[in-house]
Design a protein around this motif. Structure first.
Motif, PDB file in Angstrom:
ATOM      1  N   MET A 173      45.322  47.500  38.867  1.00 15.65           N
ATOM      2  CA  MET A 173      43.985  47.882  38.427  1.00 15.65           C
ATOM      3  C   MET A 173      43.364  46.776  37.579  1.00 15.65           C
ATOM      4  N   ARG A 174      42.115  46.439  37.846  1.00 14.08           N
ATOM      5  CA  ARG A 174      41.420  45.369  37.140  1.00 14.08           C
ATOM      6  C   ARG A 174      40.800  45.905  35.852  1.00 14.08           C
ATOM      7  N   THR A 175      40.854  45.126  34.771  1.00 10.56           N
ATOM      8  CA  THR A 175      40.120  45.408  33.542  1.00 10.56           C
ATOM      9  C   THR A 175      39.400  44.140  33.116  1.00 10.56           C
ATOM     10  N   GLY A 176      38.388  44.304  32.276  1.00  4.30           N
ATOM     11  CA  GLY A 176      37.636  43.145  31.799  1.00  4.30           C
ATOM     12  C   GLY A 176      36.581  42.718  32.813  1.00  4.30           C
ATOM     13  N   TRP A 177      36.142  41.456  32.727  1.00  4.06           N
ATOM     14  CA  TRP A 177      35.076  40.947  33.585  1.00  4.06           C
ATOM     15  C   TRP A 177      35.582  40.666  34.995  1.00  4.06           C
ATOM     16  N   LEU A 178      34.722  40.936  35.970  1.00  3.61           N
ATOM     17  CA  LEU A 178      35.043  40.725  37.379  1.00  3.61           C
ATOM     18  C   LEU A 178      33.820  40.145  38.078  1.00  3.61           C
ATOM     19  N   ASN A 179      34.027  39.047  38.829  1.00  2.00           N
ATOM     20  CA  ASN A 179      32.970  38.490  39.666  1.00  2.00           C
ATOM     21  C   ASN A 179      33.185  38.992  41.082  1.00  2.00           C
ATOM     22  N   SER A 180      32.266  39.804  41.558  1.00  2.00           N
ATOM     23  CA  SER A 180      32.382  40.385  42.890  1.00  2.00           C
ATOM     24  C   SER A 180      31.057  40.211  43.610  1.00  2.00           C
ATOM     25  N   GLY A 181      31.101  39.542  44.764  1.00  2.00           N
ATOM     26  CA  GLY A 181      29.877  39.320  45.532  1.00  2.00           C
ATOM     27  C   GLY A 181      28.855  38.485  44.797  1.00  2.00           C
ATOM     28  N   GLY A 182      29.325  37.604  43.898  1.00  2.00           N
ATOM     29  CA  GLY A 182      28.414  36.750  43.142  1.00  2.00           C
ATOM     30  C   GLY A 182      27.793  37.393  41.926  1.00  2.00           C
ATOM     31  N   ARG A 183      28.159  38.657  41.617  1.00  2.00           N
ATOM     32  CA  ARG A 183      27.651  39.335  40.439  1.00  2.00           C
ATOM     33  C   ARG A 183      28.816  39.665  39.508  1.00  2.00           C
ATOM     34  N   TRP A 184      28.521  39.704  38.201  1.00  2.63           N
ATOM     35  CA  TRP A 184      29.550  40.015  37.219  1.00  2.63           C
ATOM     36  C   TRP A 184      29.501  41.499  36.854  1.00  2.63           C
ATOM     37  N   TYR A 185      30.695  42.081  36.734  1.00  2.00           N
ATOM     38  CA  TYR A 185      30.841  43.486  36.372  1.00  2.00           C
ATOM     39  C   TYR A 185      31.882  43.593  35.250  1.00  2.00           C
ATOM     40  N   TYR A 186      31.802  44.687  34.469  1.00  2.00           N
ATOM     41  CA  TYR A 186      32.760  44.872  33.384  1.00  2.00           C
ATOM     42  C   TYR A 186      33.485  46.201  33.550  1.00  2.00           C
ATOM     43  N   LEU A 187      34.824  46.106  33.540  1.00  2.00           N
ATOM     44  CA  LEU A 187      35.675  47.286  33.670  1.00  2.00           C
ATOM     45  C   LEU A 187      36.425  47.474  32.355  1.00  2.00           C
ATOM     46  N   ASN A 188      36.320  48.687  31.774  1.00  4.93           N
ATOM     47  CA  ASN A 188      36.901  48.917  30.451  1.00  4.93           C
ATOM     48  C   ASN A 188      38.423  48.957  30.485  1.00  4.93           C
ATOM     49  N   SER A 189      39.038  49.243  29.331  1.00  6.40           N
ATOM     50  CA  SER A 189      40.503  49.192  29.238  1.00  6.40           C
ATOM     51  C   SER A 189      41.174  50.238  30.114  1.00  6.40           C
ATOM     52  N   TYR A 190      40.396  51.247  30.552  1.00  7.21           N
ATOM     53  CA  TYR A 190      40.930  52.242  31.481  1.00  7.21           C
ATOM     54  C   TYR A 190      40.576  51.895  32.928  1.00  7.21           C
ATOM     55  N   GLY A 191      39.960  50.730  33.148  1.00  5.70           N
ATOM     56  CA  GLY A 191      39.637  50.276  34.486  1.00  5.70           C
ATOM     57  C   GLY A 191      38.301  50.754  35.009  1.00  5.70           C
TER      58      GLY A 191
END
Length: 550
Positions: A173-191
């Motif tokens: 499971m990803r947490t923190g910042w994620l670059n997907s499709g050229g956009r940045w997203y943020y996933l909290n400590s619970y994902g």
């Protein structure tokens, strides 16, 4: 030869036979003469090839694969590199089976269990009974998601429980910042994917309703903000489109107001741009925007009592000068520090007993935050627990209006286990939303309510209630949330050992005076239950949240 020695050799022979090992290798077990083949020592099996011990790798022995660790010990009944090895040590090659309890994988005599297992290139998760699991699974260090067929998802978005998550290429499971499709997203400590304002690495960012990070100018909650090319919110002076703007400490652009910055007064127009080379009423600002003081001018005053800014911070001007200490303004209570700077926020707390019909009006009236009851425990001996029926509606509308949110659970716990159960109930409610404020434990002694019921905690001693409070608060903290404690001065001095609580967790003090008399430290203060707020029918609890006060 002794009977004991004969029996030992027979047992070794039987085990080697189950492994498919030729009888001639038994000579090495008996005398260790050539150190070649299987050897049983110190309660485990080893394998030698021309005097060299097999270790740290897989080996094909008699058509079956075995694994030996760094010490040469044969793996048994465990998962190695995602493959399951049986009690006899060989890699399990089996088939899928199903019974009334679910799916399992094995060869009849052994079965995969206790974690992730790779089968034909796909990972599956098996519990300690050997049954395949679906949904979120924890392997002791990471979370994985198994779809309805049991297969582990990789490198994809997934929707679960109304929230979005992302799993990496290895399935974790990803947490923190994620670059997907050229956009940045943020996933909290619970994902879970976060939307709205996000604080990360000491900086503020904003993501839209789809979770994508924003850049440039942003209007939210009726205020303008600027997010630079990396997405972080700007504060202080900002030049954009050839004009200068001032973004205060909260990032909001100043509009239609004077502000003293670095000892100099500036005026900001309705669009937020700094005025220059013009008269503002009876005051003139030069080409650099600075107010030019003449011989008959005095330091700036709005002329009438009201809000203004000084050094980018809010002040309230009265006919006697800047307000300091506590002051009621338009029905709300504020606190100003010794320099006259506003050092508090306006808040309310609500439950299903309140009728909030327009959160936008609540926000527009000057309320900054709202604490919503998530759940409660009843007074009865059985201690039944209830979810607040308006919780989800209140949380959604409050966040959409731009209000900061926290939650509270009304507690009647008398044991530590009950307190932890209450805390988990509140945590589960909190996980649906992004909180700005703590999860509070509302601990109150109810001697007699309006229906004649007596609370459960009346006869519980001070030492026990302190333990109960610690149990709730530590459970919340261990879940990754800020835990807060609600009480009044009387109960803080008689029902709990307050020094053990308030110096470890932020206190929400309830005392209906103009100014608190409690000597301990506190962050929040509930000062009235008779507040009147636009957008709410009937009375509501009023609160002050201090920037830095005790």
């Amino acid at each position: 030869m002794s009977l004991k020695r004969v029996l030992t050799i027979l047992l070794v022979c039987a085990f080697l036979s189950s492994l498919g090992i030729h009888q001639s290798l038994l000579e090495n077990v008996h005398g260790y003469s050539n150190q070649n083949g299987w050897v049983y020592q110190f309660g485990t099996w080893y394998y030698y090839m021309n005097g060299t011990m097999a270790s740290n790798n897989w080996y094909n022995i008699g058509g079956k694969y075995y694994y030996f660790n760094y010490n040469g010990e044969m793996a048994s009944d465990e998962i190695v590199d995602g493959w399951y090895v049986t009690k006899s040590g060989h890699w399990l090659v089996g088939n899928w089976y199903r019974n009334e309890y679910g799916w399992w994988y094995g060869n009849g005599g052994s079965y995969a269990r206790n974690g992730l297992v790779r089968i034909n290139g796909t990972y599956y998760y098996f519990d300690n009974y050997g049954y395949m699991r679906t949904g979120w699974q924890w392997d002791g260090s990471d979370w994985y998601y198994m779809n309805s067929s049991g297969a582990m998802l990789r490198n994809t978005w997934l929707s679960h429980g109304g929230r979005w998550y992302f799993v990496n290429s290895d399935g974790t499971m990803r947490t923190g910042w994620l670059n997907s499709g050229g956009r940045w997203y943020y996933l909290n400590s619970y994902g879970a994917l976060e939307t709205g304002w996000i604080k990360s690495g000491g900086r503020w960012y904003y993501t839209n309703s789809s979770g994508a990070m924003q850049t440039g100018w942003l209007n939210t909650g009726g205020r303008w903000y600027f997010l630079n090319s990396s997405g972080s919110m700007e504060t202080g002076w900002l030049k954009s489109g050839g004009r200068w703007y001032w973004m205060n400490s909260s990032g909001a652009m100043l509009q239609n107001t004077w502000s003293q910055i670095g000892g100099t007064w500036y005026y900001f127009e309705s669009d937020g741009s700094m005025a220059s080379n013009k008269w503002i009423g009876n005051y003139f600002v030069n080409s650099s925007g600075a107010w030019v003081q003449s011989s008959n001018s005095q330091s700036y005053s709005s002329g009438n009592e009201g809000w203004s800014t000084r050094n980018g911070r809010r002040v309230y001007v009265t006919k006697y000068g800047l307000a300091k200490g506590f002051k009621d303004i338009n029905g709300y209570r504020y606190y100003f520090d010794s320099n006259g700077y506003l050092a508090s926020s306006v808040g309310i707390d609500i439950s299903s007993h309140n009728d909030v019909y327009d959160f936008n009006q609540v926000k527009k009236s000057g309320v900054d935050y709202v604490i919503v009851r998530s759940s409660c425990t009843g007074y009865g001996a059985e201690g039944r627990k209830f979810l607040d029926r308006k919780y989800d509606d209140f949380m959604r509308r409050a966040k959409n209006a731009g209000l900061k949110v926290g939650i509270y659970h009304f507690s009647q716990a008398i044991t530590e286990d009950e307190a932890r159960e209450e805390a988990r109930m509140a945590i589960n409610q909190a996980r649906k939303y992004s909180l700005d404020l703590p999860i509070f434990m509302d601990m109150e002694v109810v001697w007699r309510d309006g229906n004649g019921y007596t609370g459960r905690t009346v006869s519980t001693g001070r030492d026990q209630m302190t333990k109960v409070a610690h149990a709730f608060l530590s459970e919340v903290r261990n879940a990754g949330y800020t835990a807060g404690f609600y009480s009044n001065p009387s109960e803080l001095s008689t029902r709990v050992h307050d020094a053990q609580i308030v110096y470890n967790y932020p206190l929400w003090l309830a005392q209906y005076y103009y100014k608190p008399t409690y000597r301990g430290q506190y962050k929040y203060w509930q000062y009235s239950s008779k507040g009147s707020v636009p957008g709410i029918r009937g009375n509501v609890d009023m609160n002050v949240m201090f920037d830095n006060f005790q």
